[in-house]
Design a protein around this motif. Structure first.
Motif, PDB file in Angstrom:
ATOM      1  N   LYS A 183       0.968  -1.205   0.159  1.00 57.70           N
ATOM      2  CA  LYS A 183      -0.144  -0.137  -0.060  1.00 57.70           C
ATOM      3  C   LYS A 183       1.009   1.177  -0.074  1.00 57.70           C
ATOM      4  O   LYS A 183       0.508   2.156  -0.667  1.00 57.70           O
ATOM      5  N   LYS A 184       1.811   1.016   0.679  1.00 54.31           N
ATOM      6  CA  LYS A 184       2.874   2.114   0.801  1.00 54.31           C
ATOM      7  C   LYS A 184       3.561   2.669  -0.523  1.00 54.31           C
ATOM      8  O   LYS A 184       3.790   3.721  -1.186  1.00 54.31           O
ATOM      9  N   VAL A 185       3.985   1.524  -1.142  1.00 54.13           N
ATOM     10  CA  VAL A 185       4.731   1.684  -2.677  1.00 54.13           C
ATOM     11  C   VAL A 185       3.598   2.273  -3.493  1.00 54.13           C
ATOM     12  O   VAL A 185       3.900   3.112  -4.365  1.00 54.13           O
ATOM     13  N   GLN A 186       2.208   1.809  -3.425  1.00 52.92           N
ATOM     14  CA  GLN A 186       1.379   2.040  -4.587  1.00 52.92           C
ATOM     15  C   GLN A 186       0.881   3.457  -4.245  1.00 52.92           C
ATOM     16  O   GLN A 186       0.486   4.356  -5.023  1.00 52.92           O
ATOM     17  N   LYS A 187       0.752   4.073  -2.772  1.00 53.30           N
ATOM     18  CA  LYS A 187       0.699   5.426  -2.704  1.00 53.30           C
ATOM     19  C   LYS A 187       1.798   6.334  -3.397  1.00 53.30           C
ATOM     20  O   LYS A 187       1.267   7.489  -3.744  1.00 53.30           O
ATOM     21  N   GLU A 188       3.040   6.005  -2.921  1.00 56.16           N
ATOM     22  CA  GLU A 188       4.215   6.771  -3.816  1.00 56.16           C
ATOM     23  C   GLU A 188       4.041   6.784  -5.293  1.00 56.16           C
ATOM     24  O   GLU A 188       4.106   7.719  -5.648  1.00 56.16           O
ATOM     25  N   LYS A 189       3.658   5.787  -5.789  1.00 54.02           N
ATOM     26  CA  LYS A 189       3.503   5.703  -7.239  1.00 54.02           C
ATOM     27  C   LYS A 189       2.470   6.568  -7.537  1.00 54.02           C
ATOM     28  O   LYS A 189       2.479   7.302  -8.769  1.00 54.02           O
ATOM     29  N   GLU A 190       1.500   6.502  -6.976  1.00 54.00           N
ATOM     30  CA  GLU A 190       0.235   7.228  -7.429  1.00 54.00           C
ATOM     31  C   GLU A 190       0.642   9.012  -7.500  1.00 54.00           C
ATOM     32  O   GLU A 190       0.056   9.747  -8.019  1.00 54.00           O
ATOM     33  N   ALA A 191       1.269   9.323  -6.147  1.00 57.04           N
ATOM     34  CA  ALA A 191       1.888  10.715  -5.668  1.00 57.04           C
ATOM     35  C   ALA A 191       2.525  11.098  -6.911  1.00 57.04           C
ATOM     36  O   ALA A 191       2.727  12.280  -7.590  1.00 57.04           O
ATOM     37  N   GLU A 192       3.761  10.117  -7.587  1.00 57.31           N
ATOM     38  CA  GLU A 192       4.506  10.556  -8.735  1.00 57.31           C
ATOM     39  C   GLU A 192       3.652  10.756  -9.813  1.00 57.31           C
ATOM     40  O   GLU A 192       4.099  11.632 -10.649  1.00 57.31           O
ATOM     41  N   GLU A 193       2.860   9.825 -10.080  1.00 60.12           N
ATOM     42  CA  GLU A 193       2.176  10.004 -11.341  1.00 60.12           C
ATOM     43  C   GLU A 193       1.308  11.313 -11.366  1.00 60.12           C
ATOM     44  O   GLU A 193       1.159  11.914 -12.668  1.00 60.12           O
ATOM     45  N   ALA A 194       0.796  11.742 -10.016  1.00 61.86           N
ATOM     46  CA  ALA A 194       0.053  13.068 -10.190  1.00 61.86           C
ATOM     47  C   ALA A 194       0.994  14.176 -10.400  1.00 61.86           C
ATOM     48  O   ALA A 194       0.647  15.017 -11.030  1.00 61.86           O
ATOM     49  N   ARG A 195       2.377  14.129  -9.891  1.00 61.54           N
ATOM     50  CA  ARG A 195       3.162  15.143 -10.133  1.00 61.54           C
ATOM     51  C   ARG A 195       3.504  15.023 -11.384  1.00 61.54           C
ATOM     52  O   ARG A 195       3.578  16.347 -12.126  1.00 61.54           O
ATOM     53  N   GLN A 196       3.855  13.944 -12.151  1.00 57.70           N
ATOM     54  CA  GLN A 196       4.063  14.001 -13.745  1.00 57.70           C
ATOM     55  C   GLN A 196       3.071  14.839 -14.470  1.00 57.70           C
ATOM     56  O   GLN A 196       3.361  15.347 -15.558  1.00 57.70           O
ATOM     57  N   LYS A 197       1.957  14.367 -14.050  1.00 57.69           N
ATOM     58  CA  LYS A 197       0.533  14.871 -14.800  1.00 57.69           C
ATOM     59  C   LYS A 197       0.398  16.310 -14.669  1.00 57.69           C
ATOM     60  O   LYS A 197       0.066  16.973 -15.694  1.00 57.69           O
ATOM     61  N   ARG A 198       0.782  16.825 -13.371  1.00 58.60           N
ATOM     62  CA  ARG A 198       0.901  18.086 -13.289  1.00 58.60           C
ATOM     63  C   ARG A 198       1.760  18.939 -14.066  1.00 58.60           C
ATOM     64  O   ARG A 198       1.648  19.939 -14.643  1.00 58.60           O
ATOM     65  N   LYS A 199       3.216  18.225 -14.127  1.00 64.78           N
ATOM     66  CA  LYS A 199       4.135  18.910 -14.994  1.00 64.78           C
ATOM     67  C   LYS A 199       3.730  19.140 -16.495  1.00 64.78           C
ATOM     68  O   LYS A 199       3.905  20.115 -16.866  1.00 64.78           O
ATOM     69  N   GLU A 200       2.984  17.895 -16.919  1.00 65.97           N
ATOM     70  CA  GLU A 200       2.716  17.874 -18.363  1.00 65.97           C
ATOM     71  C   GLU A 200       1.795  18.885 -18.578  1.00 65.97           C
ATOM     72  O   GLU A 200       1.675  19.334 -19.667  1.00 65.97           O
ATOM     73  N   ASP A 201       0.744  18.965 -17.570  1.00 70.39           N
ATOM     74  CA  ASP A 201      -0.233  20.007 -17.906  1.00 70.39           C
ATOM     75  C   ASP A 201       0.321  21.418 -18.014  1.00 70.39           C
ATOM     76  O   ASP A 201       0.025  22.278 -19.040  1.00 70.39           O
TER      77      ASP A 201
END
Length: 367
Positions: free
Chosen positions: A46-64
């Motif tokens: 769950k911890k790894v999944q949470k970190e992965k989702e946070a990284e994907e959210a950061r990348q999406k904000r950067k691309e936006d």
């Protein structure tokens, strides 16, 4: 009453002997629990999944953000293209000269030039003493005088220190038959204020005075402008527009008359980009104007040799070198550049490139 006193006493003692509160420990999983390893693995996943989702959210904000910046840049470029097309259409309707390839500022310079012509009462056309006829544009002079009898035209023969004195005097005599003409030498002093002016007339200046850094001809020019200020024995204010080819010394003339660094100067053409106002006194206002090349072909060797266009904008510099070779003797070029004999332009440039270390990979001259 006793209770409040007791509470105060307790607080006072607590302040004197503070006791650190122990942090509550996390409830750990008992070792005897049979499913401890499976639970720890689930927690880690769950911890790894949470970190992965946070990284994907950061990348999406950067691309936006990148997409938004690119959209803004595209909108700005579209606006610039629209303004350029609009300017070209308006210029064609107004009959302005054709725009040369690679120089998008020429139309803007021409608009500033037209502003100066319309606002000025006296037009001061600055000519280079080394090539006065090449710096003149007779069509512009006729158009200026055709605008009305109130407009006056003065020819200013600048840089007289770069030609022999008798040559400058002959040009003065020839040009005075058409318009009022004045010999002039701009000041080359570096200070910002109190620039030197010599009161000696240019025709009586010695060679030492011509080689000095002081300005020559300013008194004669100012006196002529003051004569134009008088109308029926009444002093009036006049506006003087300073025009000419790029790099003939228009801004230097204004600074020499003002005796201070009123406008910027440079040894490269196109430094002045907009009309600038300088008040010489309460009756005379000077207008500095961007230099305009009055020809549709800026690759013309005669224009290039007058240093009227930027060298980095040249499409064919070989033609300019060819023009120099036709005007100079090969022996003089060999002596100046310290190179062996040559017969063609490319051979001359190859010798100069080798002499100055301008070589490509393999020792090939960079022409």
């Amino acid at each position: 009453k006793k209770v409040s006193a007791h509470k105060k006493k307790v607080k006072k003692e607590a302040r004197k002997n503070p006791v650190k509160k122990s942090k509550s420990k996390d409830v750990s999983i008992p070792n005897l629990w049979p499913f401890k390893q499976e639970l720890l693995q689930q927690i880690e996943e769950k911890k790894v999944q949470k970190e992965k989702e946070a990284e994907e959210a950061r990348q999406k904000r950067k691309e936006d953000r990148k997409a938004l910046a690119q959209l803004q840049k595209d909108a700005e470029n579209s606006a610039i293209d629209f303004e350029k097309r609009n300017e070209e259409r308006n210029a064609e309707e107004a009959g302005e000269p054709s725009k040369p390839k690679g120089d998008s500022s020429r139309r803007a310079y021409f608009r500033e030039f037209r502003k100066v012509i319309e606002a000025a009462d006296v037009i001061l056309e600055v000519l280079d003493a080394r090539d006065p006829l090449g710096c003149r544009c007779t069509d512009i002079e006729k158009n200026i005088l055709a605008k009305g009898a109130d407009k006056k035209l003065i020819l200013l023969l600048n840089k007289i220190d770069l030609v022999p004195k008798h040559v400058a005097e002959k040009w003065l005599k020839a040009l005075r038959s058409e318009y009022p003409t004045i010999l002039f030498k701009s000041s080359t002093q570096a200070q910002r204020k109190h620039i030197g002016q010599s009161s000696v007339p240019s025709s009586h200046a010695s060679q030492d005075l011509l080689r000095s850094s002081e300005c020559l001809g300013a008194d004669t020019l100012i006196q002529l402008l003051k004569n134009y200020c008088r109308n029926m024995n009444i002093k009036t204010s006049i506006t003087v527009g300073v025009i000419g080819l790029p790099n003939v010394g228009k801004s230097s003339v204004i600074n020499s008359l003002k005796r201070s660094k009123a406008v910027g100067v440079a040894n490269t053409p196109g430094f002045t980009k907009t009309m600038q106002e300088v008040h010489l006194d309460k009756h005379i206002k000077l207008l500095d104007c961007p230099g305009i090349v009055f020809t549709s072909n800026e690759s013309d060797p005669s224009v290039i040799l007058r240093n009227a266009v930027k060298l980095e904008q040249l499409e064919d510099p070989i033609s300019a070198v060819q023009a120099v070779m036709t005007r100079c003797k090969p022996e003089d070029l060999m002596k100046i550049f310290r190179i062996p004999t040559f017969t063609q332009v490319t051979e001359f440039l190859a010798h100069v490139a080798r002499k100055r270390g301008k070589l490509k990979k393999g020792g090939i001259p960079d022409l």
